[in-house]
Design an enzyme around this catalytic site. Structure first.
Site, mmCIF file in Angstrom:
data_model
loop_
_atom_site.group_PDB
_atom_site.id
_atom_site.type_symbol
_atom_site.label_atom_id
_atom_site.label_comp_id
_atom_site.label_asym_id
_atom_site.label_seq_id
_atom_site.Cartn_x
_atom_site.Cartn_y
_atom_site.Cartn_z
ATOM 1 N N TYR A 157 0.850 -1.073 -0.051
ATOM 2 C CA TYR A 157 0.081 -0.070 -0.072
ATOM 3 C C TYR A 157 0.903 1.221 -0.013
ATOM 4 O O TYR A 157 2.055 1.149 0.499
ATOM 5 C CB TYR A 157 -0.973 0.196 1.231
ATOM 6 C CG TYR A 157 -0.383 0.216 2.610
ATOM 7 C CD1 TYR A 157 -0.085 1.339 3.088
ATOM 8 C CD2 TYR A 157 0.226 -0.868 3.346
ATOM 9 C CE1 TYR A 157 0.534 1.673 4.069
ATOM 10 C CE2 TYR A 157 0.887 -0.868 4.751
ATOM 11 C CZ TYR A 157 1.004 0.489 5.190
ATOM 12 O OH TYR A 157 1.476 0.602 6.278
ATOM 13 N N CYS A 158 0.480 2.315 -0.669
ATOM 14 C CA CYS A 158 0.978 3.552 -0.642
ATOM 15 C C CYS A 158 -0.138 4.524 -0.803
ATOM 16 O O CYS A 158 -1.198 4.461 -0.707
ATOM 17 C CB CYS A 158 1.856 3.614 -1.726
ATOM 18 S SG CYS A 158 1.200 3.238 -3.355
ATOM 19 N N THR A 159 0.191 5.809 -0.863
ATOM 20 C CA THR A 159 -0.560 7.074 -0.714
ATOM 21 C C THR A 159 -1.722 6.733 -1.811
ATOM 22 O O THR A 159 -2.920 7.086 -1.244
ATOM 23 C CB THR A 159 0.052 8.427 -0.799
ATOM 24 O OG1 THR A 159 1.195 8.498 0.021
ATOM 25 C CG2 THR A 159 -0.804 9.515 -0.652
ATOM 26 N N CYS A 164 2.906 1.704 -5.385
ATOM 27 C CA CYS A 164 2.814 0.060 -5.542
ATOM 28 C C CYS A 164 2.773 -0.358 -6.711
ATOM 29 O O CYS A 164 2.795 -1.730 -6.883
ATOM 30 C CB CYS A 164 1.451 -0.222 -4.418
ATOM 31 S SG CYS A 164 1.825 0.384 -2.597
ATOM 32 N N ILE A 186 -4.004 4.352 -0.032
ATOM 33 C CA ILE A 186 -4.615 4.521 1.153
ATOM 34 C C ILE A 186 -6.001 5.512 1.030
ATOM 35 O O ILE A 186 -6.925 5.546 1.637
ATOM 36 C CB ILE A 186 -3.717 5.331 2.232
ATOM 37 C CG1 ILE A 186 -2.378 4.339 2.254
ATOM 38 C CG2 ILE A 186 -4.208 5.659 3.472
ATOM 39 C CD1 ILE A 186 -1.016 5.072 2.833
#
Length: 269
Positions: A157-159, A164, A186
């Site tokens: 996961y990433c912003t 990703c 996210i």
């Protein structure tokens, strides 16, 4: 186009695609979205909206780079009309919960961001790699310290999901067998579940706002680097030769004329 619309922000363009954030009057941003989607390759681009102001960006910056996100693996990245080739399987926020219900404690959340981002918000019990910059991920993965996870279902996961796209591919290329990514990152998860799901804390963002919460129920998991009280907002060290991001609570910001990182504080003392 951005100049004609009076927009500010940062946009990165590479042969693999485009990634960026712009801010300005709502009508101008909507025109940006419509015009961008007129280009065939970007007709299905995933735009994410958040409250902000043009003042959140000091200027307009557009860069052409070898990679949208600099992992240092430009030659590994291949894309087609469907996106990156060989990346992790996309899961909607709801599908994330379904996988957890099905596989239980097997599932591992793997943070695709830098340690300072994870310090103020992350998924419960997530693995947070010890990296301060994105180019450090490949070397970190190749140390072998995560080899015990190679047979487990991993949700990266990433912003907003962009990092990703590459990270999940990098992990699969290095022997991680079952890799997923949260579609939309996210941001999309937070829009769906707010703070009633598996996310804890604040989301670090790359403009003057510095962080955002999904609801008034957000936990504060960060720790002030000046007094060790709960904190969720970063400030640039006021030493102009440093400018390191420093996590500070409201009280310390009010009580100190200068917010300096721990290293500079000891030097200035």
């Amino acid at each position: 186009m951005c100049e004609s619309l009076g927009l500010k922000g940062r946009i990165i363009i590479s042969r693999h695609g485009i990634n960026g954030t712009v801010g300005g009057p709502l009508a101008a941003v909507k025109k940006y979205v419509r015009t961008t989607r007129e280009y065939g390759a970007f007709k299905n681009i995933d735009f994410k909206w958040s409250d902000g102001d043009i003042a959140d960006f000091p200027r307009l910056v557009i860069r052409v780079r070898d990679e949208i996100v600099t992992f240092g693996v430009s030659d590994e990245i291949r894309v087609d009309e469907n996106g990156i080739i060989g990346g992790g399987k996309h899961l909607s926020p709801t599908q994330v919960h379904e996988l957890l219900q099905e596989r239980g404690g097997e599932v591992v959340f793997f943070d695709g961001r830098n340690t300072y981002e994870a310090a103020i918000g992350k998924f419960k019990n997530a693995v947070v790699p010890d990296v301060e910059t994105t180019p450090g991920f490949v070397a970190e993965l190749e140390t072998g310290k995560y080899d015990h996870l190679k047979d487990k279902p991993i949700i990266t996961y990433c912003t907003g999901g962009i990092r990703c796209e590459v990270l999940s591919m990098v992990m699969k290329n290095r022997g991680f067998k079952e890799v997923y990514q949260i579609a939309g990152g996210i941001v999309r998860y937070g829009e769906k579940f707010k703070d009633a799901g598996l996310w804890e804390g604040s989301l670090y963002i790359f403009d003057k706002r510095m962080n955002m919460e999904f609801s008034d129920d957000a936990k504060t998991i960060g720790v002030c680097q000046l007094c060790e009280s709960p904190a969720s907002r970063y400030y640039n060290c006021t030493n102009i030769e440093c400018r390191k991001l420093t996590l500070a609570c409201d009280e310390c910001v009010e009580d100190n004329e200068r917010v300096t990182c721990s290293k500079c504080s000891s030097i200035l003392a």
